[in-house]
Motif scaffolding. Structure first.
Motif, short mmCIF file in Angstrom:
data_model
loop_
_atom_site.label_atom_id
_atom_site.label_comp_id
_atom_site.label_asym_id
_atom_site.label_seq_id
_atom_site.Cartn_x
_atom_site.Cartn_y
_atom_site.Cartn_z
N LEU A 1 0.83 -1.21 0.00
CA LEU A 1 0.00 0.00 0.00
C LEU A 1 0.87 1.26 0.00
O LEU A 1 1.74 1.42 0.85
CB LEU A 1 -0.86 0.00 1.26
N TYR B 1 0.73 5.66 -1.38
CA TYR B 1 0.14 6.77 -2.13
C TYR B 1 1.26 7.68 -2.61
O TYR B 1 1.02 8.78 -3.06
CB TYR B 1 -0.84 7.55 -1.25
N TYR B 2 2.49 7.23 -2.41
CA TYR B 2 3.67 8.02 -2.74
C TYR B 2 3.65 9.38 -2.05
O TYR B 2 3.96 10.39 -2.63
CB TYR B 2 3.81 8.18 -4.27
N THR C 1 8.21 5.58 -0.83
CA THR C 1 8.28 5.30 0.62
C THR C 1 8.63 3.84 0.91
O THR C 1 8.55 3.41 2.06
CB THR C 1 6.92 5.61 1.28
N ARG D 1 8.64 1.87 4.61
CA ARG D 1 7.63 0.86 4.93
C ARG D 1 8.25 -0.51 5.19
O ARG D 1 7.84 -1.24 6.07
CB ARG D 1 6.58 0.79 3.81
N HIS E 1 -2.05 3.83 8.65
CA HIS E 1 -1.30 2.98 7.71
C HIS E 1 -0.19 2.21 8.46
O HIS E 1 -0.03 1.00 8.31
CB HIS E 1 -0.71 3.89 6.64
N VAL E 2 0.55 2.91 9.30
CA VAL E 2 1.60 2.25 10.08
C VAL E 2 0.97 1.18 10.98
O VAL E 2 1.47 0.05 11.08
CB VAL E 2 2.39 3.28 10.93
N MET F 1 0.23 -1.91 9.22
CA MET F 1 1.41 -2.76 9.03
C MET F 1 1.74 -3.53 10.30
O MET F 1 2.14 -4.69 10.25
CB MET F 1 2.58 -1.91 8.57
C1 LIG Z 1 3.21 5.16 6.31
C2 LIG Z 1 3.25 6.27 5.33
C3 LIG Z 1 4.48 7.05 5.47
C4 LIG Z 1 3.03 5.75 3.94
C5 LIG Z 1 2.98 6.80 2.85
N1 LIG Z 1 1.95 7.79 3.05
C6 LIG Z 1 2.81 6.16 1.48
O1 LIG Z 1 1.97 6.56 0.74
O2 LIG Z 1 3.50 5.26 1.14
#
Ligand SMILES: CC(C)C[C@H](N)C(=O)O
Length: 551
Positions: free
Chosen positions: A443, A445-446, A456, A460, A524-525, A528
């Protein structure tokens, strides 16, 4: 679709009756600038529905979301998707009462994205509520889809275990982290499916077969490396024995709910409106507690402490960091470090890589934790717990006499081994889990905070691998040195607490960490944390089942 659009489309032809069923609190917005659902301005009437909707209708009576939100229509796609509210809508053929000819009635969510809306409607229909977990996960629609499909399948789909067993196993799992929120939801489901009331008195009142699962529950929740074939053997042999398919089904439920506890605490998810401690929206001029559906006993309002969720969010990171807190390095620095790492391309020997893994593991054992240990467990939770003292142990400090080795993903991985085993023994659940893991892992969204076009993946991956490292799992191809560059101490502390001691984590800790990041990113974190932890537990469990089968 926005209410305004509905208005334009239908107002001339139809009269519309709208019943607000449930409102979704949006972080940072106080849902209280209007006091009547008639304000929806559609010329319709408000009707009360019976059954499942009634208590929600009572609880949310008269509260509708802020006007500026209500009138917004399909904002540009971002990861900040926020649903607004859930409504029951009836369309009538004539605009003047008495209405004739009901043409259509639908449960509907108003919010920016049709996909999230549909998912929310499905979630509501599946369990008669749109729970807070789904609402928070709604930030990430594609993930929510997989999560709900999986959860629905393991609890309500085809599978070897009886339905009431499934919910009781979920209660046992949530008990390991004293997660009253999940326990209460699962208790309701258990009863709805014909589960015996007396079982809810606690572990001493359940059949021996179910009780026998408890050791596995305890070990998987806190020290999965200690699981061995004798545990599986004990379950599958003798009186009250389990079939292997049943064991796998139970293991999937246990790991799902252990890791869901992490998500619930780490996001500061509040009690549902019908649970003790659940929030309610207040009508202007209303005293606290008076509109709670179950709060008919006015003489003792203390029994149902209503919390105003909008107050809670007002104190959140939107209005600046709570103090005192550790300074954070900030997004620019993290981005800079990711860039340096990708330019470096340093070649490391396998021995050096192994050393770096061990060093991260040792350092994690030295980390502090957020919050404090819970001293007292309420009786309605402790009755589902046995051996409450058994908890996480730092992998670096694990019992030396048994010498548990590091789990090397190259020897047993989800893709090559776990996935097919679980698929074979329990329908197609492997596919559902696989989709869910992959979605959580990939996942992106850059974005990072307000920055766009950011790769990212390094950040991640560091989070994912750090979580599994806490549970003794090593990915041989990963340079664990990156973790110290990208995850600062406060984030590691948060992750470790969320993964290994979720019951200590509160909304305050959520607010204090990753302060430059958006809510959707913190969630989002936490997704994970949920998925990496679940996969780690499953890897240990499936490897053990495989060893047992091939012995
Ligand atoms: C956990 C975030 C830093 C992820 C980031 N927003 C993304 O789109 O990859």
């Amino acid at each position: 679709m926005s209410l305004k659009l509905w208005h334009q489309l239908w107002n001339d032809v139809f009269a519309v009756k709208i019943v607000p069923v449930q409102f979704v609190p949006t972080p940072g917005t106080a849902a209280r600038d209007s006091n009547s659902s008639r304000d929806l301005g559609l010329g319709g009437d408000v009707v009360a529905l019976s059954g499942a909707f009634r208590f929600l209708e009572t609880a949310f009576r008269g509260e509708i979301p802020p006007r500026r939100k209500r009138n917004s229509f399909c904002p540009p796609e971002t990861d900040e998707a926020q649903p607004i509210g859930l409504f029951w809508i009836e369309f009538w053929r004539v605009s003047e009462p008495p209405y004739r000819n009901l043409t259509k009635a639908e449960l509907f969510i108003f919010g920016p994205f049709r996909r999230t809306n549909n998912l929310f409607v499905d979630a509501f229909l599946q369990s008669n509520r749109l729970d807070h977990v789904s609402q928070v996960m709604g930030y990430h629609t594609s993930y929510l889809d997989h999560f709900l499909k999986t959860q629905n399948f393991i609890l309500r789909g085809d599978g070897p275990l009886p339905f009431h067993y499934r919910h009781y196993i979920a209660i046992m799992a949530a008990g390991r982290h004293q997660c009253g929120y999940l326990i209460n939801l699962q208790k309701q489901e258990f009863l709805l499916l014909g589960g015996e009331h007396s079982w809810l008195k606690g572990l001493s009142s359940i059949p021996p077969k179910l009780k026998n699962l408890y050791d596995i529950n305890k070990i998987l929740a806190h020290r999965p490396w200690q699981l061995n074939t004798s545990h599986i053997e004990k379950l599958t042999k003798g009186k009250d024995s389990w079939s292997l398919a049943e064991v796998i089904h139970a293991i999937v439920i246990l790991t799902h709910f252990h890791s869901l506890c992490s998500f619930v605490f780490a996001c500061g998810v509040n009690q549902e409106v019908d649970q003790a401690g659940g929030y309610k929206y207040q009508m202007p001029g209303e005293t606290r507690g008076s509109a709670h559906p179950s709060n008919t006993n006015q003489s003792n309002p203390k029994d149902i402490p209503t919390v105003d969720i909008t107050e809670d969010w007002k104190n959140s990171s939107h209005v600046g960091p709570p103090s005192p807190t550790e300074p954070e390095v900030g997004i620019n620095t993290i981005m800079q470090r990711m860039k340096t790492l990708s330019e470096q391309n340093e070649e490391c020997t396998p021995v050096e890589l192994a050393k770096r893994f061990e060093s991260i593991e040792t350092q994690s054992a030295e980390l502090g934790l957020v919050g404090a240990e819970r001293l007292e467990t309420p009786a309605d939770i402790s009755c589902f717990i046995e051996d409450g003292k058994f908890g996480y142990q730092d992998f670096a400090k694990r019992d030396e006499q048994f010498d548990f080795p590091t789990f090397r993903v190259q020897d047993y991985s989800w893709n090559d081994h776990g996935y097919s085993l679980v698929n074979r023994l329990y329908n197609d659940v492997g596919n559902l889990l696989d989709d869910k893991f992959k979605t959580a892992q990939n996942l992106t969204y850059y974005t990072m905070g307000g920055r766009t076009d950011v790769d990212t993946s390094r950040f991640r991956r560091a989070i994912w691998n750090y979580i599994q490292c806490l549970l003794g799992i090593r990915h041989d191809d990963y340079d664990y040195g990156e973790i110290n560059h990208l995850l600062e101490r406060s984030l590691k502390t948060f992750i470790k607490s969320a993964c290994c001691y979720p019951e200590r984590v509160t909304k305050k800790d959520y607010d204090r960490v990753l302060r430059e990041f958006k809510h959707s990113e913190k969630v989002h974190v936490n997704l994970m944390v949920l998925e990496a932890r679940m996969q780690a537990e499953l890897l240990y469990a499936l490897r053990t089942v495989n060893r047992y089968m091939t012995n």
